[in-house]
Design a protein around this motif. Structure first.
Motif, PDB file in Angstrom:
ATOM      1  N   GLY A   1      -9.470 -32.768 -27.058  1.00 15.32           N
ATOM      2  CA  GLY A   1      -8.214 -33.727 -26.993  1.00 15.32           C
ATOM      3  C   GLY A   1      -7.321 -32.906 -26.097  1.00 15.32           C
ATOM      4  O   GLY A   1      -6.360 -33.396 -25.726  1.00 15.32           O
TER       5      GLY A   1
ATOM      6  N   LEU B   1     -14.035 -37.827 -24.156  1.00 14.12           N
ATOM      7  CA  LEU B   1     -13.611 -36.497 -24.572  1.00 14.12           C
ATOM      8  C   LEU B   1     -13.641 -35.352 -23.792  1.00 14.12           C
ATOM      9  O   LEU B   1     -12.985 -34.232 -23.677  1.00 14.12           O
ATOM     10  CB  LEU B   1     -13.857 -36.097 -26.154  1.00 14.12           C
ATOM     11  CG  LEU B   1     -13.403 -37.122 -27.059  1.00 14.12           C
ATOM     12  CD1 LEU B   1     -13.976 -37.051 -28.590  1.00 14.12           C
ATOM     13  CD2 LEU B   1     -11.713 -36.850 -27.396  1.00 14.12           C
TER      14      LEU B   1
ATOM     15  N   ALA C   1      -7.607 -40.334 -30.813  1.00 15.13           N
ATOM     16  CA  ALA C   1      -7.292 -39.435 -29.873  1.00 15.13           C
ATOM     17  C   ALA C   1      -6.063 -38.301 -30.180  1.00 15.13           C
ATOM     18  O   ALA C   1      -6.338 -37.252 -29.908  1.00 15.13           O
ATOM     19  CB  ALA C   1      -6.967 -40.146 -28.699  1.00 15.13           C
TER      20      ALA C   1
END
Length: 530
Positions: A276, A149, A373
């Motif tokens: 994200g 991430l 995600a």
């Protein structure tokens, strides 16, 4: 206020025209509650023991040599006391918690259920490694998610909270600089950074220097470049910053610091605004802590729990702290200090006795896997959308100093500019309590006079935000008009406004009973309040 038959005086607010005086101090179902020392006395106990027929020799080790000065209550009295106190608390399960910079969002109950599973909830740090393989796998899986991430090279999982993570990053930076024979003495901290950043740098032995903010609330890149030199070890920057704004020149900042031989630490407390969508590693950041208790659930009001893993660039990875989990054939193992030294590690050492916060790791991974995600990207989008909805809905009645520079990120900031003379942020915040809301963060950051920092988070619905906005608009209009009643707020809370100056200068930290002669008996400790 009348004194009730039991002899104690209720401390509820003095009745006014809009309140009803009662003998008990109760107001409908909001029950007045005395201190526990006022309910019970230290001459009695809630449990009776029959000692008749028991030889004195068998009681010798059980008889107290001196009184413990604790009140004796029955079980119903005890349960009712603490239940009544709990009803005077505000919580995320009751309503919106708009504290800016704290990310007080709803905590999914699924995460709590996972954290309470056998093997996670009852794990012990001294168990043999072969008996905790599932826990090690969970830590390793979470670590890989955090690396993915953020676009970073590695992650240190052991730091216990945000400031602890900052210290981890700064110690790794110091170790890296010393390893190349280039120890430096100064850390630069922008005005818009979290207050823990300069404190951490000073704690690590560095001299701290400020970098000013621009009129738009961002880092002054020209001023930063002008100060860079061979004595600058690092810059500690918060992005998004404490004004709720993204630093668009972050890559240029990193490039400039690296060109001067320094390293870049990013405070990742506000990661929920960009998770994200932005990878800090792509912006040239060398170290960044992630508050699992903010971005990935478990709001941390009340002082805990917390967890602050630190992701690191390839340049800093060799200097990360011990211990850490690694894959070992078909299983996992915890790499300890003694084995790491044998492998030539450059780690700066150990920060904690044991590995980390297992409950926080479990909650965070549950949160991540539940969202995926795409869901995590929506977390960022919704947090930014909600904050901007608050900003644009209030900017005509509250001064929004940076509204002209474009959208905010996860939080909106306002000032007390425009209030009538004699009125300030504290009046608005106290009146908000009467409307059933916890106040926002006040007087922080210091770069905004009378600051009001509001973070609705991604879990606030439009309906709840509309209710909050209506209440805040009404109070703001009263503050602009000079409504004297605001100085008396809160009116409907269990307690009226405290003298905060007196409470800070002369806090009452112990409850003392009065003997008949007026002398302090010293009974009861650690319960009073300023």
């Amino acid at each position: 206020m009348s004194t009730n038959p039991s002899g104690w005086t209720p401390t509820a607010p003095t009745p006014s025209a809009d309140m009803v005086a009662t003998i008990t101090g109760n107001r409908a179902l909001m029950l007045e509650e005395a201190l526990i020392f006022e309910i019970g006395d230290n001459e009695s106990t809630g449990v009776d023991f029959d000692t008749s027929g028991v030889p004195e020799s068998k009681l010798a080790n059980l008889v107290r040599s001196s009184p413990i000065n604790l009140p004796g209550l029955s079980e119903p009295q005890t349960v009712r006391h603490y239940t009544r106190l709990s009803r005077q608390n505000y919580a995320i399960d009751l309503g919106l918690f708009p504290l800016g910079s704290c990310t007080m969002k709803h905590n999914p109950r699924l995460n709590e259920k996972m954290a309470r599973l056998p093997g996670f909830a009852d794990i012990h740090p001294l168990q043999p490694q072969e008996t905790v393989q599932g826990a090690y796998q969970l830590i390793d899986t979470l670590a890989h998610w955090l690396i993915k991430l953020t676009g970073m090279h590695s992650v240190a999982m052991s730091p216990k909270a945000g400031a602890h993570g900052e210290l981890c990053g700064i110690l790794a930076i110091r170790a890296a600089l010393e390893a190349r024979g280039d120890a430096r003495s100064v850390v630069l901290v922008p005005e818009s950074a979290h207050g823990t950043n300069p404190a951490t740098a000073a704690f690590a032995g560095y001299k701290v220097e400020d970098i000013p903010a621009t009129a738009e609330g961002r880092v002054d890149l020209a001023a930063l470049k002008a100060r860079l030199g061979p004595d600058v070890a690092a810059v500690m920057i918060t992005n998004p910053n404490t004004c709720g704004l993204f630093e668009p020149e972050m890559k240029a900042i990193s490039d400039a610091v690296h060109a001067a031989g320094g390293l870049v630490y990013c405070d990742g407390a506000n990661f929920n605004a960009i998770v994200g969508r932005v990878r800090p590693g792509d912006l040239g950041i060398d170290a960044m802590h992630i508050n699992l208790h903010k971005t990935f659930s478990t709001p941390h009001g009340g002082g805990g729990p917390g967890s602050g893993p630190v992701v690191m660039s390839q340049a800093l990875s060799p200097y990360a702290p011990l211990p850490y989990v690694e894959r070992d054939g078909e299983g996992y193992r915890l790499v300890e200090e003694e084995t790491a030294h044998d492998q030539g590690s450059d780690s700066f050492g150990r920060m904690v006795a044991f590995h980390g916060q297992m409950g926080m790791f479990t909650r965070a991974l549950s949160y991540i896997l539940s969202h995926g995600a795409d869901g995590l990207r929506q977390v960022a989008e919704d947090s930014v959308l909600n904050a901007n909805y608050v900003l644009r809905s209030l900017e005509d009645v509250l001064d929004a100093p940076f509204a002209f520079s474009g959208p905010c990120m996860h939080e909106a900031i306002f000032s007390d500019k425009g209030f009538a003379d004699g009125f300030s942020t504290i009046d608005l915040a106290k009146a908000l309590i009467d409307e059933g809301f916890h106040p926002m963060t006040m007087y922080f950051p210091l770069v905004v006079h009378g600051a009001m920092l509001i973070e609705p988070t991604e879990t606030a619905s439009k309906a709840s935000l509309d209710q909050f906005i209506i209440a805040l608009r009404s109070i703001a209009e009263r503050a602009r008009a000079g409504d004297q009643a605001l100085h008396d707020a809160p009116i409907y809370a269990p307690r009226r406004r405290l003298d905060e100056t007196l409470a800070a200068r002369k806090p009452v930290l112990a409850y003392k009973t009065r003997a008949p002669d007026g002398a302090d008996s010293g009974a009861g400790v650690g319960v009073g309040g300023g």
